[in-house]
Design an enzyme around this catalytic site. Sequence first.
Site, PDB file in Angstrom:
ATOM      1  N   CYS A  63      20.268 -23.314   4.182  1.00 43.65           N
ATOM      2  CA  CYS A  63      20.401 -23.694   3.018  1.00 43.65           C
ATOM      3  C   CYS A  63      21.401 -23.809   2.705  1.00 43.65           C
ATOM      4  O   CYS A  63      23.275 -23.932   2.828  1.00 43.65           O
ATOM      5  CB  CYS A  63      20.843 -22.064   2.525  1.00 43.65           C
ATOM      6  N   TYR A 195      16.325 -29.810  -5.862  1.00 44.47           N
ATOM      7  CA  TYR A 195      15.417 -28.738  -6.085  1.00 44.47           C
ATOM      8  C   TYR A 195      14.504 -29.143  -6.961  1.00 44.47           C
ATOM      9  O   TYR A 195      13.445 -29.367  -7.392  1.00 44.47           O
ATOM     10  CB  TYR A 195      16.170 -27.552  -6.432  1.00 44.47           C
TER      11      TYR A 195
END
Length: 333
Positions: A63, A195
């Site tokens: 992440c 994203y």
Amino acid sequence: MGYLENGEWQTGWYDTKKHGGKFVRSETKFRNWVTPDGSAGPSGDAGFKAESGRYHLYVSYACPWAHRTLIFRTLKGLVEHIDVSVVHPDMLDDGWTFDQDFVGATGDRLFGKSYLRDIYTEADPHISGRVTVPILWDKKTNSIVSNESAEIIRMFNSAFDGITGDRQDFYPDALHDEIEAVNERVYHTLNNGVYKSGFATTQEAYDEAVGELFDTMDWLEDRLSRQRYLAGDRVTEADWRLLPTLLRFDPVYHGHFKCNRNRLVDFDNLWAYARELYQWPGVANTVHPDHYIRHYHYSHETVNPYRIIPIGPTIDWDAPHGRDEVFPVAKSA
């Protein structure tokens, strides 16, 4: 990916239909601050004093949001003061897990839990929301201090200085406005822009997101042709917030998220700058490509339904960056 609803686990991906095919990130839930004396920070409650060994950090090596907290933990000499648990890179129907059958995954070093969601319900049995990393856990109050990475790195930047003796300041007063302006653009169009591009479910949403993304990369390329770092001649928080996205760009975002107008290595200044930050003492030890290449390609079934892990490009992050010759300034913050 899943989420918690009144403390109960539910499976389900982000609903893009109600936003016209656009990916909209959920707000973080815990917004307390660790401070030198335990007084209240800009948000949340008081009672979280900076103390060695009191706090625990839950992260994923995959992440980028968690990665920035690991970078600050290293840069600010906090490795001996804040311990860490690392989740497994696969995030499937049960969300993040503490399985240990992948090199680097540690399991839950505090409670021995099976799932990251169990950490959230340990703090609040009736919590609703997404289960995300990073999490800064307080062992004394047995609760979550914060799950907002942008605020955790601000805490790490200064709250523990009296304990570590490390006075590096990556958010200096004189540069607050400049850092905030850079952060605002980079977050919305690049950190989160990858994203927005990759999770878009309409052509229009994708075109908008990827257009803004490469506008920002062009802007960064120009900016870094004229100055060494994003806020001037010294490295700041803005640089460390950008680096995790750059590290993942060519092996993940370029192909998996269809951010493929250019590669990072096609930008002369941005690529040299990224190598300099990677080569900063201690930073490379926080970088785990095996985790993020596996995570994105294996976990996002809507993007990669057959879960095929690509061979990826060969990238030499240790190649000389040459920034010292172009901008001869000291590295110290």
